[in-house]
Design a protein around this motif. Structure first.
Motif, PDB file in Angstrom:
ATOM      1  N   GLY A 249       7.469  63.843  41.343  1.00  0.00           N
ATOM      2  CA  GLY A 249       8.595  64.255  40.512  1.00  0.00           C
ATOM      3  C   GLY A 249       8.951  65.713  40.715  1.00  0.00           C
ATOM      4  O   GLY A 249       8.583  66.329  41.720  1.00  0.00           O
ATOM      5  N   LYS A 250       9.663  66.265  39.739  1.00  0.00           N
ATOM      6  CA  LYS A 250      10.056  67.669  39.813  1.00  0.00           C
ATOM      7  C   LYS A 250       8.874  68.545  39.433  1.00  0.00           C
ATOM      8  O   LYS A 250       8.304  68.409  38.337  1.00  0.00           O
ATOM      9  CB  LYS A 250      11.241  67.947  38.885  1.00  0.00           C
ATOM     10  N   LEU A 251       8.502  69.462  40.312  1.00  0.00           N
ATOM     11  CA  LEU A 251       7.317  70.289  40.101  1.00  0.00           C
ATOM     12  C   LEU A 251       7.622  71.477  39.198  1.00  0.00           C
ATOM     13  O   LEU A 251       7.806  72.609  39.636  1.00  0.00           O
ATOM     14  CB  LEU A 251       6.753  70.743  41.446  1.00  0.00           C
ATOM     15  N   ALA A 252       7.683  71.183  37.912  1.00  0.00           N
ATOM     16  CA  ALA A 252       7.823  72.192  36.864  1.00  0.00           C
ATOM     17  C   ALA A 252       7.364  71.534  35.570  1.00  0.00           C
ATOM     18  O   ALA A 252       7.459  70.308  35.430  1.00  0.00           O
ATOM     19  CB  ALA A 252       9.271  72.668  36.738  1.00  0.00           C
ATOM     20  N   VAL A 253       6.847  72.338  34.625  1.00  0.00           N
ATOM     21  CA  VAL A 253       6.428  71.750  33.352  1.00  0.00           C
ATOM     22  C   VAL A 253       7.666  71.288  32.586  1.00  0.00           C
ATOM     23  O   VAL A 253       8.778  71.775  32.816  1.00  0.00           O
ATOM     24  CB  VAL A 253       5.603  72.754  32.510  1.00  0.00           C
ATOM     25  N   ARG A 254       7.484  70.337  31.684  1.00  0.00           N
ATOM     26  CA  ARG A 254       8.613  69.755  30.955  1.00  0.00           C
ATOM     27  C   ARG A 254       9.399  70.817  30.190  1.00  0.00           C
ATOM     28  O   ARG A 254      10.622  70.722  30.069  1.00  0.00           O
ATOM     29  CB  ARG A 254       8.114  68.657  30.009  1.00  0.00           C
ATOM     30  N   LYS A 255       8.716  71.831  29.704  1.00  0.00           N
ATOM     31  CA  LYS A 255       9.389  72.916  28.982  1.00  0.00           C
ATOM     32  C   LYS A 255      10.398  73.632  29.871  1.00  0.00           C
ATOM     33  O   LYS A 255      11.385  74.202  29.399  1.00  0.00           O
ATOM     34  CB  LYS A 255       8.345  73.917  28.474  1.00  0.00           C
ATOM     35  N   ASP A 256      10.161  73.583  31.192  1.00  0.00           N
ATOM     36  CA  ASP A 256      11.062  74.223  32.157  1.00  0.00           C
ATOM     37  C   ASP A 256      11.968  73.214  32.850  1.00  0.00           C
ATOM     38  O   ASP A 256      12.584  73.527  33.880  1.00  0.00           O
ATOM     39  CB  ASP A 256      10.244  74.991  33.203  1.00  0.00           C
ATOM     40  N   GLY A 257      12.029  71.998  32.317  1.00  0.00           N
ATOM     41  CA  GLY A 257      12.920  70.987  32.888  1.00  0.00           C
ATOM     42  C   GLY A 257      12.307  70.133  33.971  1.00  0.00           C
ATOM     43  O   GLY A 257      13.010  69.398  34.663  1.00  0.00           O
ATOM     44  N   GLY A 258      10.986  70.206  34.122  1.00  0.00           N
ATOM     45  CA  GLY A 258      10.328  69.420  35.158  1.00  0.00           C
ATOM     46  C   GLY A 258       9.662  68.172  34.621  1.00  0.00           C
ATOM     47  O   GLY A 258       9.924  67.750  33.495  1.00  0.00           O
ATOM     48  N   ASP A 259       8.785  67.577  35.436  1.00  0.00           N
ATOM     49  CA  ASP A 259       8.133  66.317  35.088  1.00  0.00           C
ATOM     50  C   ASP A 259       6.632  66.461  34.839  1.00  0.00           C
ATOM     51  O   ASP A 259       5.920  65.459  34.746  1.00  0.00           O
ATOM     52  CB  ASP A 259       8.344  65.295  36.217  1.00  0.00           C
TER      53      ASP A 259
END
Length: 201
Positions: A139-149
């Protein structure tokens, strides 16, 4: 005269103490150097084993663009890469071994070393939910707080971001070397095609 004698005695005594301490430290280093190196090598091998698919033949360590990585070869082609990736976490350097498939999918991750806060960021080695999500992550490599997965560790967003960055860096590195390998293969195919054309003429 007595004052000079006392000063000389103190200097000589201090020098003697420093000499003895240096000798002890040197002896301890010599005795512990090999076991430390062996333990470090074992930890590295175990970490590589955790992040690569079974059945591949592991190549020698390769250094490129500041990364140390290994290739797992199966059926004559690279099946996966194990990349050592270091970033700065909340408490200091955070070093991971990241297994990445040629298409950029994360096969798995393993922590080699960290300086994160016990009970908080240090959970990057023990939080089952956080660790298990990396197996097959695409998925998108960023924490959910930053819009990732990526699901962050509770109360440890900085460590979670650092961990995710280390994984992202490894994935981008693998994509760059996989792309370079594809370009090289394409060039070889063009050269072969041109040679065949010349032979036909």
């Amino acid at each position: 005269m007595a004052a000079k004698s006392n000063l000389l005695n103190m200097v000589l005594c201090l020098f003697g103490v420093c000499l003895v301490c240096a000798a002890i430290l040197g002896a301890v280093y010599v005795v512990t150097e090999d076991p430390i190196l062996q333990a470090s090598k074992k930890a590295l091998e175990e970490s590589i084993g955790k992040v690569l698919p079974q059945g591949g033949e592991l190549g020698e360590a390769i250094e490129s663009d500041g990364y140390l990585y290994y290739e797992s070869v199966a059926d004559g082609s690279v099946a996966a890469y194990a990349v050592k990736s270091t970033v700065i976490g909340f408490g200091g350097p955070l070093t991971l071994m990241v297994g990445v498939l040629p298409d950029g999918t994360v096969y798995n991750t393993s922590v080699l070393s960290h300086s994160e806060t016990p009970g908080l960021g240090a959970k990057c080695t023990s939080d089952a939910g956080f660790m298990s999500q990396w197996k097959g992550f695409n998925g998108k490599l960023a924490v959910r707080k930053d819009g990732g997965d990526v699901d962050a560790i509770t109360a440890s967003t900085i460590t979670s971001r650092a961990y995710t960055l280390a994984v992202s860096n490894a994935v981008e590195f693998v994509r760059s070397i996989a792309s370079a390998a594809d370009d090289s293969e394409s060039e070889d195919e063009i050269v072969v095609a041109q040679a065949m054309e010349n032979m036909e003429e």
